[in-house]
Design a protein around this motif. Structure first.
Motif, PDB file in Angstrom:
ATOM      1  N   UNK A 518     -28.746  12.138  54.107  1.00 52.95           N
ATOM      2  CA  UNK A 518     -27.514  12.860  54.443  1.00 52.95           C
ATOM      3  C   UNK A 518     -27.696  13.671  55.726  1.00 52.95           C
ATOM      4  N   UNK A 519     -28.859  14.330  55.864  1.00 52.69           N
ATOM      5  CA  UNK A 519     -29.131  15.086  57.091  1.00 52.69           C
ATOM      6  C   UNK A 519     -29.207  14.165  58.298  1.00 52.69           C
ATOM      7  N   UNK A 520     -29.748  12.967  58.092  1.00 48.98           N
ATOM      8  CA  UNK A 520     -29.829  11.994  59.181  1.00 48.98           C
ATOM      9  C   UNK A 520     -28.439  11.536  59.610  1.00 48.98           C
ATOM     10  N   UNK A 521     -27.563  11.302  58.641  1.00 53.00           N
ATOM     11  CA  UNK A 521     -26.183  10.916  58.981  1.00 53.00           C
ATOM     12  C   UNK A 521     -25.459  12.042  59.723  1.00 53.00           C
ATOM     13  N   UNK A 522     -25.669  13.270  59.291  1.00 54.25           N
ATOM     14  CA  UNK A 522     -25.032  14.392  59.976  1.00 54.25           C
ATOM     15  C   UNK A 522     -25.549  14.514  61.407  1.00 54.25           C
ATOM     16  N   UNK A 523     -26.837  14.237  61.595  1.00 54.62           N
ATOM     17  CA  UNK A 523     -27.387  14.281  62.959  1.00 54.62           C
ATOM     18  C   UNK A 523     -26.783  13.195  63.838  1.00 54.62           C
ATOM     19  N   UNK A 526     -23.022  13.841  64.900  1.00 53.13           N
ATOM     20  CA  UNK A 526     -22.720  14.758  66.002  1.00 53.13           C
ATOM     21  C   UNK A 526     -22.446  13.996  67.294  1.00 53.13           C
ATOM     22  N   UNK A 527     -23.133  12.866  67.488  1.00 46.83           N
ATOM     23  CA  UNK A 527     -22.957  12.073  68.706  1.00 46.83           C
ATOM     24  C   UNK A 527     -21.892  10.997  68.531  1.00 46.83           C
ATOM     25  N   UNK A 528     -21.922  10.309  67.384  1.00 46.27           N
ATOM     26  CA  UNK A 528     -20.959   9.220  67.135  1.00 46.27           C
ATOM     27  C   UNK A 528     -20.345   9.414  65.764  1.00 46.27           C
ATOM     28  N   UNK A 529     -19.381  10.310  65.619  1.00 49.86           N
ATOM     29  CA  UNK A 529     -18.809  10.585  64.288  1.00 49.86           C
ATOM     30  C   UNK A 529     -18.090   9.392  63.680  1.00 49.86           C
ATOM     31  N   UNK A 560     -35.944   5.167  63.844  1.00 44.37           N
ATOM     32  CA  UNK A 560     -35.469   6.008  64.944  1.00 44.37           C
ATOM     33  C   UNK A 560     -34.161   5.485  65.537  1.00 44.37           C
ATOM     34  N   UNK A 561     -34.041   4.158  65.606  1.00 44.50           N
ATOM     35  CA  UNK A 561     -32.843   3.572  66.223  1.00 44.50           C
ATOM     36  C   UNK A 561     -31.736   3.466  65.170  1.00 44.50           C
ATOM     37  N   UNK A 562     -31.211   4.609  64.760  1.00 45.49           N
ATOM     38  CA  UNK A 562     -30.197   4.611  63.709  1.00 45.49           C
ATOM     39  C   UNK A 562     -28.885   3.994  64.169  1.00 45.49           C
ATOM     40  N   UNK A 563     -28.582   4.052  65.429  1.00 48.47           N
ATOM     41  CA  UNK A 563     -27.334   3.443  65.906  1.00 48.47           C
ATOM     42  C   UNK A 563     -27.350   1.933  65.679  1.00 48.47           C
ATOM     43  N   UNK A 564     -28.460   1.292  66.035  1.00 45.15           N
ATOM     44  CA  UNK A 564     -28.565  -0.152  65.811  1.00 45.15           C
ATOM     45  C   UNK A 564     -28.533  -0.464  64.325  1.00 45.15           C
TER      46      UNK A 564
END
Length: 701
Positions: A518-523, A526-529, A560-564
């Motif tokens: 959950x903390x990772x999703x919130x992080x 912040x950049x790509x809601x 680390x590459x959570x966007x991908x």
């Protein structure tokens, strides 16, 4: 506005103090040159000779109280300045002896008169003998020994530098230190080697000072006889008595501090220079320890009480040092008392609350810590916050390095003492379950054998607790020798920190809970809601996302590459529900990073592969039923063949990577992970088209 005003109000004082400390060196040089050129009154000579004695005592005490190599880095420069100070005093005293020696034994001040009369009983023959003996002790024993130690130490230090650099690189690669700390430690290694060369040269100053003292004594006696008999019409006996006693007193008052400084050179032969200027080093390192000031002041004060000594000079300087030491101690006690009040108040409140609430409550329910470190009582200083324990700093570095490389912040590591453990033992627990144990010995060093050492070492044989390599606990005096032999030498806190770091990385998947996800999703939000809001929980549940991320971590794939990762899940989650299928889809999206992790650069991928027959059999086994499994004989054959192929792969110095068809990858990875955790299974679909593949070892062939 007030903050800015306060800053500029404080800044001039800080700059003024810094400038005054920086000017100490130039002022001392000017003072020394002035004493050589300008005539000094007898009273001023008394003060300067007293200061010379106090300086030598202080240097000796500082050299004894320092513990680290760089604590007294200014010592070679102190040796130079003290030698120049003694020689300038010799020049000044020679001038006044030759000019005023005919007036009596107190012509050059009370210090020289006291050393000439009180220490040798007024007998110039005894004075000459004592003076020559002191010079022999200084020149032949102490100075020569210290110079030899510095010369030999320089050779061993230079030979050990590669091993020390390797140890720093190992700590950096293990995440125990960052780049800035590694840079500072490399500078410290280079400065330590530089120090021995500086000390080897600095010892020549003391040797030259002893020779100069002998020549000055002869010149003063001969010159005094000539001046007294020819210019002041003194008879030979009267002139010899006056000038010889003055010369002997002058020589003793200079040679005694020289002897003390030479002794300090032998004690502090392992110190090195820093980047600070000499004035800052002298004032910052000589006058920093109140205990040194107190002892020096007491010694000088007692010397001032001796009958015949110049009471005012000794008592003035001794009283000043004692006053300065008491002032520093009062400030330290005030700070300590203020800190104690701050620390005790919450504890007292907590104790009162506990006494009032004797009934059981939910506060009595002890929750299990996600990560725990328990230590025996001898390891408590390593984790003592008040004592600035080294292990605490390393644990902070472990969490930061883990977050940067793995992709999420691990739980806080709770540390407590456990009297049931061995005195030097420690225990690492994951969610209350023991995952690692070991022993560490503060004050000793663990010499790890990387496989290419040139000789054995005496000590307690053991194994590196993190990786199981053969090792031996050795004493501090064998550290440099071990590095020369090729061992990787680490201290006790590094041993525990490396073991802890290895286990945290190994169990990364178990440390990733719902709270961390959950903390990772919130992080990321912040950049790509929109990316997180459209995926969780609309398309994918938080539980499934957690399982996918844990699957990746189980296979040593950083997140680390959570966007991908989220983009891939956004694409495939509407059509897939199984976390393992989603993990395979995410791995395809991360294929370039996964390949780069094991094969950096653009060279060919030298991997292990499956024999075509074995691959066909496994594909058939996978296609049978909803829960495919391997026949026991086939499973044993596959395991044995994989172990043999891994051994051949590692003998070639290649990473243990097996490349298979994408449909087989997940099954083989889960099957082989338990027995061969170091084996990594990749699929052909994960390898970028720009990389060439070369199969160097076959499994089942």
């Amino acid at each position: 506005m007030n903050a800015r005003a306060g800053f500029f109000a404080k800044r001039p004082d800080a700059l003024g103090t810094q400038n005054l400390r920086a000017l100490a060196g130039p002022i001392l040089i000017c003072m020394i040159l002035g004493m050589m050129i300008l005539p000094l009154p007898a009273f001023l000579l008394d003060l300067l000779f007293t200061f010379n004695i106090a300086l030598s005592v202080m240097v000796l005490l500082v050299s004894m109280y320092t513990q680290k190599p760089l604590d007294f880095a200014a010592f070679p420069s102190v040796l130079l300045f003290s030698t120049l100070l003694r020689l300038s005093l010799n020049v000044a005293s020679t001038r006044i002896v030759l000019l005023e020696g005919h007036t009596g034994p107190d012509a050059a001040g009370q210090v020289i008169e006291s050393f000439g009369h009180f220490l040798v009983g007024g007998n110039f023959a005894v004075g000459i003998v004592v003076f020559v003996i002191l010079m022999i002790i200084n020149f032949m024993v102490i100075t020569k020994g210290a110079g030899r130690i510095a010369e030999v130490g320089a050779r061993f230090t230079l030979d050990a530098m590669p091993g020390k650099q390797m140890a720093i690189d190992a700590d950096l690669n293990a995440g125990l230190i960052n780049e800035e700390t590694a840079k500072k430690r490399r500078q410290a290694v280079a400065q330590e080697a530089e120090f021995y060369g500086s000390m080897d040269g600095a010892s020549k100053f003391v040797r030259g000072d002893a020779i100069a003292g002998l020549l000055i004594m002869v010149i003063n006696v001969v010159g005094g006889l000539i001046v007294g008999m020819l210019q002041h019409d003194m008879d030979f006996g009267h002139a010899a008595t006056n000038y010889t006693l003055l010369t002997i007193g002058d020589g003793l008052v200079a040679q005694i501090p020289s002897l003390i400084i030479s002794t300090a050179a032998g004690v502090i032969v392992s110190r090195v220079a820093t980047e600070e200027d000499i004035g800052t080093q002298l004032t910052g390192q000589l006058f920093q320890n109140p205990r040194v000031l107190m002892i020096t002041g007491v010694i000088i004060g007692i010397m001032g009480l001796i009958p015949g000594m110049p009471h005012f000079a000794f008592m003035l300087l001794g009283g000043g040092l004692i006053y300065a030491a008491r002032t520093m101690n009062k400030r330290a006690e005030a700070k300590k008392k203020a800190g104690s009040i701050t620390d005790v108040t919450p504890l007292a409140s907590a104790a009162a609350a506990t006494a009032e609430n004797a009934e059981a409550s939910w506060e009595d329910v002890a929750l299990i810590d996600p990560l725990g470190l328990e230590v025996g009582y001898r390891l408590i200083p390593l984790v003592d916050k008040n004592a600035d324990g080294e292990l605490l700093k390393r644990i902070k570095g472990i969490r930061k390095k883990f977050a940067q490389e793995i992709g999420f912040l691990p739980p806080v590591i709770h540390i407590r003492d456990n009297l049931e453990l061995r005195p030097n033992g420690y225990r690492i627990a994951l969610k209350g379950v023991e995952v690692g144990v070991g022993e560490a010995f503060p004050g000793q060093w663990l010499a790890i054998n990387p496989g290419q050492v040139s000789a054995a070492l005496p000590g307690t044989q053991t194994q590196d607790p993190a990786f199981g390599l053969p090792a031996v606990w050795i004493d501090t005096n064998l550290r440099e020798q071990a590095q020369v032999y090729g061992y990787t030498v680490v201290d006790a806190s590094t041993v525990v920190a490396t073991h802890l770091n290895h286990l945290v990385v190994t169990h990364a998947a178990e440390l990733l809970g719902r709270q961390e996800v959950q903390a990772l999703l919130e992080r990321i939000g912040k950049d790509t809601p929109s990316l997180t809001e459209d995926l969780v929980p609309k398309v994918l549940s938080l539980t499934t996302l957690q399982k996918v991320l844990q699957n990746l971590l189980d296979e040593s794939v950083p997140i680390r590459d959570m966007r991908t990762i989220l983009d891939a899940l956004q694409e495939h989650a509407p059509r897939m529900a199984d976390p393992y299928d989603l993990t395979g889809a995410v791995r395809l999206a991360l294929g370039r990073a996964i390949t780069q992790q094991w094969y950096p650069g653009s060279d060919d991928l030298q991997v292990m592969g499956l024999d075509p027959t074995l691959e066909r059999v496994l594909s058939q086994a996978l296609s049978t039923g909803t829960n495919p499994g391997l026949e026991p004989g086939l499973a044993q054959t596959l395991m044995t063949s994989t172990q043999n192929a891994m051994m051949r792969q590692q003998n070639l110095g290649l990473p243990p990577v097996l490349l298979v068809q994408h449909s087989l990858r997940a099954m083989l990875a889960r099957f082989l992970r338990r027995s061969l955790p170091q084996l990594k299974v990749l699929s052909y679909a994960e390898v970028p088209d720009t990389r060439n593949v070369k199969v160097v070892n076959l499994i089942g062939g």
